[in-house]
Structures are given as C-alpha cells and as structure tokens.
Design a protein around this motif. Structure first.
Motif, PDB file in Angstrom:
ATOM      1  N   SER A  24       0.738  -1.087  -0.004  1.00  0.00           N
ATOM      2  CA  SER A  24      -0.369  -0.188   0.050  1.00  0.00           C
ATOM      3  C   SER A  24       0.791   1.376  -0.021  1.00  0.00           C
ATOM      4  O   SER A  24       0.295   2.262  -0.268  1.00  0.00           O
ATOM      5  CB  SER A  24      -0.702  -0.122   1.585  1.00  0.00           C
ATOM      6  N   GLY A  25       2.364   0.727   0.000  1.00  0.00           N
ATOM      7  CA  GLY A  25       3.079   2.388   0.696  1.00  0.00           C
ATOM      8  C   GLY A  25       3.443   2.585  -0.654  1.00  0.00           C
ATOM      9  O   GLY A  25       3.567   1.498  -2.019  1.00  0.00           O
ATOM     10  N   ASN A  26       5.031   3.361  -0.626  1.00  0.00           N
ATOM     11  CA  ASN A  26       5.469   3.421  -1.770  1.00  0.00           C
ATOM     12  C   ASN A  26       7.037   2.042  -2.024  1.00  0.00           C
ATOM     13  O   ASN A  26       6.526   1.340  -0.817  1.00  0.00           O
ATOM     14  CB  ASN A  26       6.624   4.647  -2.043  1.00  0.00           C
ATOM     15  N   ASP A  27       8.382   2.554  -2.283  1.00  0.00           N
ATOM     16  CA  ASP A  27       9.040   1.429  -2.150  1.00  0.00           C
ATOM     17  C   ASP A  27      10.087   2.121  -0.758  1.00  0.00           C
ATOM     18  O   ASP A  27       8.987   2.459  -0.052  1.00  0.00           O
ATOM     19  CB  ASP A  27      10.732   2.093  -3.427  1.00  0.00           C
ATOM     20  N   GLN A  28      10.283   0.132  -0.343  1.00  0.00           N
ATOM     21  CA  GLN A  28      10.775  -0.014   1.464  1.00  0.00           C
ATOM     22  C   GLN A  28      11.507  -0.099   1.430  1.00  0.00           C
ATOM     23  O   GLN A  28      12.583  -0.967   0.801  1.00  0.00           O
ATOM     24  CB  GLN A  28       9.371  -1.048   1.717  1.00  0.00           C
ATOM     25  N   GLU A  29      12.299  -0.153   2.583  1.00  0.00           N
ATOM     26  CA  GLU A  29      13.721  -0.522   2.676  1.00  0.00           C
ATOM     27  C   GLU A  29      13.625  -1.198   4.163  1.00  0.00           C
ATOM     28  O   GLU A  29      13.099  -0.745   5.206  1.00  0.00           O
ATOM     29  CB  GLU A  29      14.834   0.214   2.845  1.00  0.00           C
ATOM     30  N   HIS A  42      17.884  -8.241   5.233  1.00  0.00           N
ATOM     31  CA  HIS A  42      17.878  -7.155   4.738  1.00  0.00           C
ATOM     32  C   HIS A  42      16.862  -7.099   3.563  1.00  0.00           C
ATOM     33  O   HIS A  42      17.534  -7.821   2.878  1.00  0.00           O
ATOM     34  CB  HIS A  42      19.288  -6.456   4.151  1.00  0.00           C
ATOM     35  N   PHE A  43      15.665  -6.435   3.591  1.00  0.00           N
ATOM     36  CA  PHE A  43      15.185  -6.559   2.049  1.00  0.00           C
ATOM     37  C   PHE A  43      14.770  -4.513   1.555  1.00  0.00           C
ATOM     38  O   PHE A  43      14.874  -4.077   2.861  1.00  0.00           O
ATOM     39  CB  PHE A  43      13.104  -6.392   2.988  1.00  0.00           C
ATOM     40  N   ARG A  44      15.039  -4.827   0.494  1.00  0.00           N
ATOM     41  CA  ARG A  44      14.605  -3.625  -0.513  1.00  0.00           C
ATOM     42  C   ARG A  44      13.379  -3.944  -0.605  1.00  0.00           C
ATOM     43  O   ARG A  44      13.016  -5.189  -1.908  1.00  0.00           O
ATOM     44  CB  ARG A  44      15.380  -3.071  -0.884  1.00  0.00           C
ATOM     45  N   THR A  45      12.407  -3.271  -1.245  1.00  0.00           N
ATOM     46  CA  THR A  45      11.142  -3.589  -2.208  1.00  0.00           C
ATOM     47  C   THR A  45      10.821  -2.193  -2.964  1.00  0.00           C
ATOM     48  O   THR A  45      10.823  -1.132  -2.753  1.00  0.00           O
ATOM     49  CB  THR A  45       9.630  -4.277  -1.739  1.00  0.00           C
ATOM     50  N   GLN A  46      10.366  -2.359  -4.385  1.00  0.00           N
ATOM     51  CA  GLN A  46      10.234  -1.856  -4.988  1.00  0.00           C
ATOM     52  C   GLN A  46       8.980  -2.083  -5.914  1.00  0.00           C
ATOM     53  O   GLN A  46       9.262  -2.406  -6.696  1.00  0.00           O
ATOM     54  CB  GLN A  46      11.379  -1.367  -6.493  1.00  0.00           C
ATOM     55  N   LEU A  47       8.005  -0.676  -6.424  1.00  0.00           N
ATOM     56  CA  LEU A  47       6.612  -0.981  -6.400  1.00  0.00           C
ATOM     57  C   LEU A  47       6.330  -0.312  -8.178  1.00  0.00           C
ATOM     58  O   LEU A  47       6.056   0.995  -8.102  1.00  0.00           O
ATOM     59  CB  LEU A  47       5.893  -0.895  -5.333  1.00  0.00           C
ATOM     60  N   ASP A  48       6.556  -1.337  -8.974  1.00  0.00           N
ATOM     61  CA  ASP A  48       6.127  -0.463 -10.267  1.00  0.00           C
ATOM     62  C   ASP A  48       4.628  -0.654 -10.678  1.00  0.00           C
ATOM     63  O   ASP A  48       4.121  -1.904 -10.396  1.00  0.00           O
ATOM     64  CB  ASP A  48       6.642  -1.175 -11.363  1.00  0.00           C
ATOM     65  N   ARG A  49       3.891   0.578 -10.042  1.00  0.00           N
ATOM     66  CA  ARG A  49       2.375   0.416 -10.163  1.00  0.00           C
ATOM     67  C   ARG A  49       1.854  -0.131 -11.435  1.00  0.00           C
ATOM     68  O   ARG A  49       0.768  -0.157 -12.167  1.00  0.00           O
ATOM     69  CB  ARG A  49       1.252   1.657  -9.808  1.00  0.00           C
ATOM     70  N   VAL A  50       2.425   1.563 -12.343  1.00  0.00           N
ATOM     71  CA  VAL A  50       2.013   1.343 -13.254  1.00  0.00           C
ATOM     72  C   VAL A  50       2.340   0.234 -14.007  1.00  0.00           C
ATOM     73  O   VAL A  50       1.250  -0.975 -14.534  1.00  0.00           O
ATOM     74  CB  VAL A  50       3.121   1.921 -14.949  1.00  0.00           C
ATOM     75  N   ASP A  62      25.867  -8.187   2.536  1.00  0.00           N
ATOM     76  CA  ASP A  62      27.414  -8.000   2.502  1.00  0.00           C
ATOM     77  C   ASP A  62      27.044  -8.658   0.882  1.00  0.00           C
ATOM     78  O   ASP A  62      28.055  -8.327  -0.002  1.00  0.00           O
ATOM     79  CB  ASP A  62      29.206  -8.745   3.361  1.00  0.00           C
ATOM     80  N   GLU A  63      26.374  -8.679   0.592  1.00  0.00           N
ATOM     81  CA  GLU A  63      26.159  -9.583  -0.731  1.00  0.00           C
ATOM     82  C   GLU A  63      24.775  -8.776  -1.503  1.00  0.00           C
ATOM     83  O   GLU A  63      23.792  -9.153  -0.695  1.00  0.00           O
ATOM     84  CB  GLU A  63      26.603 -10.606  -0.673  1.00  0.00           C
ATOM     85  N   GLN A  64      24.115  -9.424  -2.430  1.00  0.00           N
ATOM     86  CA  GLN A  64      22.975  -9.306  -2.686  1.00  0.00           C
ATOM     87  C   GLN A  64      22.593  -9.781  -3.694  1.00  0.00           C
ATOM     88  O   GLN A  64      23.120 -10.754  -5.170  1.00  0.00           O
ATOM     89  CB  GLN A  64      22.446  -7.900  -3.854  1.00  0.00           C
ATOM     90  N   TYR A  65      20.940 -10.651  -2.774  1.00  0.00           N
ATOM     91  CA  TYR A  65      20.865 -11.594  -3.715  1.00  0.00           C
ATOM     92  C   TYR A  65      19.108 -10.895  -4.860  1.00  0.00           C
ATOM     93  O   TYR A  65      18.831 -10.539  -4.376  1.00  0.00           O
ATOM     94  CB  TYR A  65      19.788 -12.599  -3.268  1.00  0.00           C
TER      95      TYR A  65
END
Length: 66
Positions: A24-29, A42-50, A62-65
């Motif tokens: 319901s919000g914007n991008d989150q971390e 560590h979570f990062r979310t990106q929401l593309d509503r379009v 230390d790494e990203q998956y």
C-alpha cells in the motif's frame, strides 16, 4: 492495505520461507530476522504500479541476491 506473499531464500542459512509485503506504500527498505537462523535479512522492495510488478531484493548487507 494490500499484502502480497513471496517466497525468499535466507542469505545466511539458505532456507526458504514465506514473507508478507505491504504494497500500500511506496518503495520500502527494512530488516526482518530469519525465521530459521534469526540473522537479520535486509529487504528492499520496489513497486511499479504502472506494470503492476513488485521487485524484492534480499541481502545480508555484504552481498545482494535477486
């Protein structure tokens, strides 16, 4: 509030687990402890509503998956 269920793999112990993400919000971390090994994830979310697409980035800082 709209919750989406996602399956992720812990970057510390490798176990799969289900998480709920509030879209319901914007991008989150944020950080959330692993349900198995209790290490912080560590979570990062990106929401593309379009395009109605949610991207979730999971790492141990230390790494990203993807």
């Amino acid at each position: 509030m709209k919750l989406i269920n996602k399956s992720i793999s812990c970057p510390h112990c490798g176990h799969n687990q289900h998480i709920e993400i509030d879209t319901s919000g914007n991008d989150q971390e944020y950080y959330q402890d692993c349900k198995i090994c209790c290490n912080p994830i560590h979570f990062r979310t990106q929401l593309d509503r379009v395009h109605q697409k949610l991207t979730v980035f999971v790492d141990s800082d230390d790494e990203q998956y993807y």
